[in-house]
Design a protein around this motif. Structure first.
Motif, PDB file in Angstrom:
ATOM      1  N   MET A   5       0.327   5.559   6.736  1.00  0.00           N
ATOM      2  CA  MET A   5      -0.374   4.354   6.307  1.00  0.00           C
ATOM      3  C   MET A   5       0.136   3.098   6.998  1.00  0.00           C
ATOM      4  SD  MET A   5      -1.204   4.729   2.264  1.00  0.00           S
ATOM      5  CE  MET A   5      -2.623   5.686   1.720  1.00  0.00           C
ATOM      6  N   GLY A  58      -2.193   0.946   9.290  1.00  0.00           N
ATOM      7  CA  GLY A  58      -2.410  -0.446   8.920  1.00  0.00           C
ATOM      8  C   GLY A  58      -2.035  -1.406  10.028  1.00  0.00           C
ATOM      9  N   TYR A 117      -9.768   2.350  11.474  1.00  0.00           N
ATOM     10  CA  TYR A 117      -9.321   1.213  10.669  1.00  0.00           C
ATOM     11  C   TYR A 117      -9.406  -0.094  11.452  1.00  0.00           C
ATOM     12  CZ  TYR A 117      -6.908  -0.834   6.675  1.00  0.00           C
ATOM     13  OH  TYR A 117      -6.592  -1.573   5.560  1.00  0.00           O
ATOM     14  N   LEU A 143      -5.791   2.327  -4.408  1.00  0.00           N
ATOM     15  CA  LEU A 143      -5.554   1.675  -3.126  1.00  0.00           C
ATOM     16  C   LEU A 143      -6.638   0.639  -2.830  1.00  0.00           C
ATOM     17  CD1 LEU A 143      -4.427   4.749  -0.983  1.00  0.00           C
ATOM     18  CD2 LEU A 143      -2.976   2.929  -1.912  1.00  0.00           C
ATOM     19  N   MET A 187       0.823  -1.209   0.000  1.00  0.00           N
ATOM     20  CA  MET A 187       0.000   0.000   0.000  1.00  0.00           C
ATOM     21  C   MET A 187       0.857   1.258   0.000  1.00  0.00           C
ATOM     22  SD  MET A 187      -3.202  -0.903  -0.179  1.00  0.00           S
ATOM     23  CE  MET A 187      -4.380   0.207   0.604  1.00  0.00           C
ATOM     24  N   ASN A 245     -13.150  -0.513   4.420  1.00  0.00           N
ATOM     25  CA  ASN A 245     -11.705  -0.580   4.172  1.00  0.00           C
ATOM     26  C   ASN A 245     -11.310   0.384   3.064  1.00  0.00           C
ATOM     27  OD1 ASN A 245     -11.164  -2.556   6.092  1.00  0.00           O
ATOM     28  ND2 ASN A 245     -11.354  -4.239   4.649  1.00  0.00           N
ATOM     29  N   SER A 262       1.060  10.917   4.322  1.00  0.00           N
ATOM     30  CA  SER A 262       0.178   9.752   4.227  1.00  0.00           C
ATOM     31  C   SER A 262       0.976   8.469   4.052  1.00  0.00           C
ATOM     32  CB  SER A 262      -0.815   9.911   3.070  1.00  0.00           C
ATOM     33  OG  SER A 262      -0.161   9.996   1.822  1.00  0.00           O
ATOM     34  N   ASN A 266       0.659   3.830  -3.110  1.00  0.00           N
ATOM     35  CA  ASN A 266       0.272   5.202  -2.757  1.00  0.00           C
ATOM     36  C   ASN A 266       1.171   6.221  -3.444  1.00  0.00           C
ATOM     37  OD1 ASN A 266      -1.110   7.284  -1.053  1.00  0.00           O
ATOM     38  ND2 ASN A 266       0.941   7.458  -0.157  1.00  0.00           N
ATOM     39  N   TYR A 321      -9.149   4.116   3.789  1.00  0.00           N
ATOM     40  CA  TYR A 321      -7.822   4.325   3.211  1.00  0.00           C
ATOM     41  C   TYR A 321      -7.810   5.510   2.259  1.00  0.00           C
ATOM     42  CZ  TYR A 321      -3.886   1.556   4.642  1.00  0.00           C
ATOM     43  OH  TYR A 321      -2.797   1.095   5.331  1.00  0.00           O
TER      44      TYR A 321
END
Length: 456
Positions: free
Chosen positions: A383, A387, A245, A164, A148, A346, A379, A152, A350
């Motif tokens: 991430m 995550g 998340y 994504l 990811m 999800n 970001s 990204n 994101y």
């Protein structure tokens, strides 16, 4: 750091990358980004299959293994925990070694848990050995974070929700695929031949690594940035989004790992009967994840996320009702709905992450490429952290299930707990990203103007 051309150096490195430049994107950027996305999805897909391997292995573990349901839930929880923890270093490995290079390495790492399981998967193996091998499968969970972070960086903000979502959804499908493969083995060879499933994945892992080596690229502008990491750690939105998340991805992965075992333990299904149902929810949740990202691109991630949590609370209410009355058909309807909704969430959560940080840049007076670069920088760092924390939700779900079955022999108490959590997620999403607070309340979030955030 960026430019409108993409010259290469040795080892498939792209020296300059500026996806926000529409001319660059149309001429060369989109084609390169899509190619890297395809092979990233393949590697991440197999990573998810290996990470969720023990959700299938426990279906092969009959009475001869001497492990009770609580012990099986703990095996699954161990894999979930390790997969969550390794997401942090995997995130930063992309900047240190290159996205293509790390994809090759992380794919080959999947051989270790697969071969280890192939060796030990038989009655008489100690529980401690099973725990160790289950922990090794956690490396598959790390593949998501690095994938990811890498994708990204390839796509412009206007395409991130779709890209994504597709990357993660294609990876998430690894869960139902390994469960379907397990069903095939149980249905044809019986529940005493788990090694057939494990042996089939070894050449697939090598295949994914080879394709990544010859078809993917490294982005030279993506550098380790400890300042971005520190800034992301200190930003309230990193932790707010981590919490949300947990509710979306944590639910998806936790339910994916536990579904078959819940069917066996609470509803008395045989391994074949459980395996024939287990894959349905994860498959639908994976397929719909890109839709969640696309909807967020169009209508705003916060709106889609709030609607998702409201619906997840309603679906959990259905599951509580069915669990209390031992109604398998109603239970399946509610549980499958939870998978679909968590998949939507999800994708939308994101999408929110890069939008939040770019909105903050705009609120601080940055503009154009400066704001876009700030959004990518923050970001990308956030991430991996989000995550990792989100995946811990899967650990929490399996531990709550374990405690519920130990204390009452039923999962009803666990679902009541999840219902309360989704209600809290609704409140947080609305209060932080959709409500119009007084101007004095906004600085606490580290931004100067709230309206930009409502578009994330």
């Amino acid at each position: 750091m960026t430019g409108t051309t993409a010259p290469r150096r040795g080892g498939r490195w792209i020296e300059q990358w500026d996806p926000e430049d529409e001319t660059f994107w149309k001429e060369t950027g989109e084609r390169t980004a899509r190619r890297n996305l395809i092979y990233s999805v393949l590697s991440e897909h197999i990573g998810f299959s290996i990470w969720s391997l023990w959700s299938v292995m426990v279906l092969f573990m009959g009475p001869a293994y001497g492990i009770d349901p609580a012990g099986k839930f703990f095996l699954i929880a161990t894999a979930t925990l390790v997969g969550a923890v390794v997401r942090v270093p995997y995130t930063f490995a992309v900047a240190r070694f290159g996205g293509r290079n790390w994809t090759v390495f992380s794919a080959l790492m999947l051989l270790a848990p697969t071969v280890a399981a192939l060796v030990v998967m038989e009655p008489g193996t100690s529980y401690g050995t099973f725990l160790l091998v289950a922990a090794l499968t956690g490396v598959g969970g790390g593949n998501f974070a690095s994938s990811m972070t890498n994708i990204n960086a390839f796509f412009p903000l206007r395409k991130k929700g779709w890209a994504l979502g597709l990357n993660a959804g294609g990876g998430n499908i690894g869960v139902p695929v390994v469960q379907l493969a397990g069903l095939l083995v149980i249905a044809t060879a019986g529940a005493t031949h788990p090694r057939l499933l494990l042996g089939a994945y070894i050449p697939l892992i090598v295949f994914a690594a080879v394709l990544a080596a010859v078809r993917m690229d490294n982005l030279a502008p993506v550098r380790n940035d400890t300042g971005a990491v520190r800034e992301a750690l200190g930003d309230a939105h990193t932790w707010i989004m981590s919490f949300l998340y947990i509710g979306t991805f944590g639910s998806f992965i936790g339910y994916s790992f536990a579904f078959g075992l819940v069917l066996q333990t609470q509803f008395g299904r045989t391994p074949l009967q459980a395996a024939s149902l287990t894959f349905i929810g994860p498959l639908l949740g994976s397929l719909i994840r890109p839709v969640g990202g696309a909807l967020a691109d169009r209508f705003g991630g916060a709106r889609i996320t709030l609607g998702t949590f409201v619906a997840m609370a309603a679906a959990t209410g259905v599951v509580v009702f069915a669990s209390g009355r031992s109604s398998l058909p109603v239970f399946l309807v509610g549980f499958v709905a939870l998978f679909v909704l968590s998949g939507l969430g999800n994708g939308s959560t994101y999408k929110m992450i890069p939008g939040i940080f770019q909105a903050k840049a705009l609120a601080r007076g940055m503009g154009g490429e400066e704001a876009a670069a700030y959004g990518r920088r923050l970001s990308g760092a956030a991430m991996g952290l989000i995550g990792a924390v989100g995946a811990l939700g899967g650990l929490g779900i399996n531990l709550v299930f374990r405690e519920a079955f130990l204390s009452s022999g039923s999962g009803t108490a666990a679902f009541v707990t999840f219902l309360g959590f989704y209600a809290l997620c609704c409140a947080v999403t609305w209060a932080v990203y959709l409500r119009r607070p007084a101007a004095a309340a906004v600085p606490a979030l580290g931004v100067e103007a709230k309206p930009q955030l409502t578009s994330v």
